[in-house]
Design a protein around this motif. Sequence first.
Motif, PDB file in Angstrom:
ATOM      1  N   ASP A 189     -23.788  42.529   8.446  1.00 29.31           N
ATOM      2  CA  ASP A 189     -25.206  41.455   9.119  1.00 29.31           C
ATOM      3  C   ASP A 189     -26.496  42.318   8.773  1.00 29.31           C
ATOM      4  O   ASP A 189     -27.541  42.397   9.054  1.00 29.31           O
ATOM      5  CB  ASP A 189     -24.720  41.338  10.496  1.00 29.31           C
ATOM      6  CG  ASP A 189     -23.753  40.205  10.889  1.00 29.31           C
ATOM      7  OD1 ASP A 189     -23.699  39.283  10.203  1.00 29.31           O
ATOM      8  OD2 ASP A 189     -23.350  40.627  11.766  1.00 29.31           O
ATOM      9  N   ARG A 190     -26.715  43.701   8.752  1.00 28.58           N
ATOM     10  CA  ARG A 190     -27.659  44.357   8.556  1.00 28.58           C
ATOM     11  C   ARG A 190     -27.679  44.664   7.066  1.00 28.58           C
ATOM     12  O   ARG A 190     -28.527  44.957   6.536  1.00 28.58           O
ATOM     13  CB  ARG A 190     -27.961  45.859   9.130  1.00 28.58           C
ATOM     14  CG  ARG A 190     -27.300  45.675  10.762  1.00 28.58           C
ATOM     15  CD  ARG A 190     -27.571  46.879  11.115  1.00 28.58           C
ATOM     16  NE  ARG A 190     -26.692  47.862  10.843  1.00 28.58           N
ATOM     17  CZ  ARG A 190     -25.308  48.003  11.894  1.00 28.58           C
ATOM     18  NH1 ARG A 190     -25.772  47.658  12.927  1.00 28.58           N
ATOM     19  NH2 ARG A 190     -24.764  49.044  11.675  1.00 28.58           N
ATOM     20  N   LEU A 191     -26.920  44.267   6.101  1.00 25.52           N
ATOM     21  CA  LEU A 191     -27.505  44.576   4.751  1.00 25.52           C
ATOM     22  C   LEU A 191     -28.110  43.035   4.457  1.00 25.52           C
ATOM     23  O   LEU A 191     -28.477  42.207   4.388  1.00 25.52           O
ATOM     24  CB  LEU A 191     -26.231  44.437   4.084  1.00 25.52           C
ATOM     25  CG  LEU A 191     -25.614  44.766   4.224  1.00 25.52           C
ATOM     26  CD1 LEU A 191     -23.968  44.821   3.023  1.00 25.52           C
ATOM     27  CD2 LEU A 191     -25.599  46.627   3.839  1.00 25.52           C
ATOM     28  N   SER A 192     -29.524  43.635   3.288  1.00 21.07           N
ATOM     29  CA  SER A 192     -30.140  42.855   3.010  1.00 21.07           C
ATOM     30  C   SER A 192     -29.904  42.016   1.741  1.00 21.07           C
ATOM     31  O   SER A 192     -28.850  42.996   1.232  1.00 21.07           O
ATOM     32  CB  SER A 192     -31.386  43.450   2.022  1.00 21.07           C
ATOM     33  OG  SER A 192     -30.890  44.484   0.741  1.00 21.07           O
ATOM     34  N   PRO A 193     -30.455  40.887   0.981  1.00 22.15           N
ATOM     35  CA  PRO A 193     -29.598  40.063  -0.025  1.00 22.15           C
ATOM     36  C   PRO A 193     -29.861  40.821  -1.173  1.00 22.15           C
ATOM     37  O   PRO A 193     -28.729  40.535  -1.686  1.00 22.15           O
ATOM     38  CB  PRO A 193     -31.104  39.026  -0.021  1.00 22.15           C
ATOM     39  CG  PRO A 193     -31.438  38.647   1.506  1.00 22.15           C
ATOM     40  CD  PRO A 193     -31.361  40.362   1.815  1.00 22.15           C
ATOM     41  N   ASP A 194     -30.495  41.607  -1.178  1.00 17.73           N
ATOM     42  CA  ASP A 194     -30.421  42.772  -2.648  1.00 17.73           C
ATOM     43  C   ASP A 194     -29.181  43.504  -2.397  1.00 17.73           C
ATOM     44  O   ASP A 194     -28.369  43.972  -3.229  1.00 17.73           O
ATOM     45  CB  ASP A 194     -31.642  43.684  -2.971  1.00 17.73           C
ATOM     46  CG  ASP A 194     -32.019  42.892  -3.631  1.00 17.73           C
ATOM     47  OD1 ASP A 194     -32.373  41.650  -3.846  1.00 17.73           O
ATOM     48  OD2 ASP A 194     -33.760  43.298  -3.246  1.00 17.73           O
ATOM     49  N   ASP A 195     -29.022  44.123  -1.445  1.00 18.12           N
ATOM     50  CA  ASP A 195     -27.826  44.850  -0.649  1.00 18.12           C
ATOM     51  C   ASP A 195     -26.474  44.367  -0.803  1.00 18.12           C
ATOM     52  O   ASP A 195     -25.676  44.356  -1.586  1.00 18.12           O
ATOM     53  CB  ASP A 195     -27.776  45.525   0.881  1.00 18.12           C
ATOM     54  CG  ASP A 195     -28.915  46.365   0.436  1.00 18.12           C
ATOM     55  OD1 ASP A 195     -29.440  47.424  -0.043  1.00 18.12           O
ATOM     56  OD2 ASP A 195     -28.933  46.496   2.201  1.00 18.12           O
ATOM     57  N   LEU A 196     -26.531  43.172  -0.198  1.00 17.41           N
ATOM     58  CA  LEU A 196     -25.133  42.056  -0.617  1.00 17.41           C
ATOM     59  C   LEU A 196     -24.726  41.584  -2.204  1.00 17.41           C
ATOM     60  O   LEU A 196     -23.565  41.766  -2.330  1.00 17.41           O
ATOM     61  CB  LEU A 196     -25.851  40.492  -0.214  1.00 17.41           C
ATOM     62  CG  LEU A 196     -25.285  40.662   1.151  1.00 17.41           C
ATOM     63  CD1 LEU A 196     -25.631  39.674   1.660  1.00 17.41           C
ATOM     64  CD2 LEU A 196     -24.301  41.188   1.774  1.00 17.41           C
ATOM     65  N   ARG A 197     -26.143  41.535  -3.103  1.00 12.26           N
ATOM     66  CA  ARG A 197     -26.034  40.946  -3.676  1.00 12.26           C
ATOM     67  C   ARG A 197     -25.161  42.672  -4.433  1.00 12.26           C
ATOM     68  O   ARG A 197     -24.112  42.977  -5.922  1.00 12.26           O
ATOM     69  CB  ARG A 197     -27.038  41.076  -5.057  1.00 12.26           C
ATOM     70  CG  ARG A 197     -28.012  39.835  -4.692  1.00 12.26           C
ATOM     71  CD  ARG A 197     -29.176  39.362  -5.468  1.00 12.26           C
ATOM     72  NE  ARG A 197     -29.415  38.275  -5.192  1.00 12.26           N
ATOM     73  CZ  ARG A 197     -30.764  37.847  -4.071  1.00 12.26           C
ATOM     74  NH1 ARG A 197     -30.931  38.753  -3.752  1.00 12.26           N
ATOM     75  NH2 ARG A 197     -30.720  36.865  -4.180  1.00 12.26           N
TER      76      ARG A 197
END
Length: 257
Positions: free
Chosen positions: A5-13
């Motif tokens: 849940d703490r991951l940013s959109p860029d991290d998820l990508r």
Amino acid sequence: MNAIDRLSPDDLRRRAEALGPWFHNIELIEGVWTAPNHFLGDYPAVKWRSFADAIPKDLTGKSVLDIGCNGGFYAIEMKLRGAERVLGLDFDVDYLAQARFAAEVRGLDIEFRKLSVYDVGALAERFDVVLFMGVFYHLRHPLLALDLIHEHVAKDVLVFQSMQRGAKAVEPVAENYSFWQTEHFDKPGYPKLHFIEHEYANDPTNWWAPNAACVEAMLRSAGFAIVAHPEDEVYVCWRGERPARAYSVYPARGKTA
């Protein structure tokens, strides 16, 4: 809040790209997709939209088995419809890693296990809905797989999809033919299962290409009654009785020691 849940959109990508390539384009969060440049477009959502209404929108209390779950798109959709238990199976560890990641990001409680369709007897459990999507033509022994699904895990509904090639027409087939009758084999709408010895579409796991008549005949032969055909390649079936002469040659009877 957990780590995902703490991951940013860029991290998820970046996480999704590291797990790629993906065959399932799944929206992880708004604006973040697993396969935004999929060669089939928004796949499999584009196919799902054409038959989604053929499956109950409310699966509350139901159990679902997704055989060949790939990146988890259909398992996620079943959980979003309220299914109490969703189990996804695949034999590819990369697909399972993708599916677990997608379900975790979406916050959905879905179980995924490494298991072949040929070993579903080891589950010792029947499911209200069984999904068998895009697996049939990748199998060396496709009719055996249908037999085992009927024998071990299908309780009520089977949702089946397979790539098809050849005629869409389905010719009426007699109960029997004499040894000297051969003309029916040449009719485009006679059940045909085309064997692929080498590769098709650069995929060495594409072993078969059935026509529409063949898909329908094999489903019936395995004991599944077709109740809806909402999309060219998709069939919704009800588990019935197999023909008396049809039996599985693979004697899986339950959990192994």
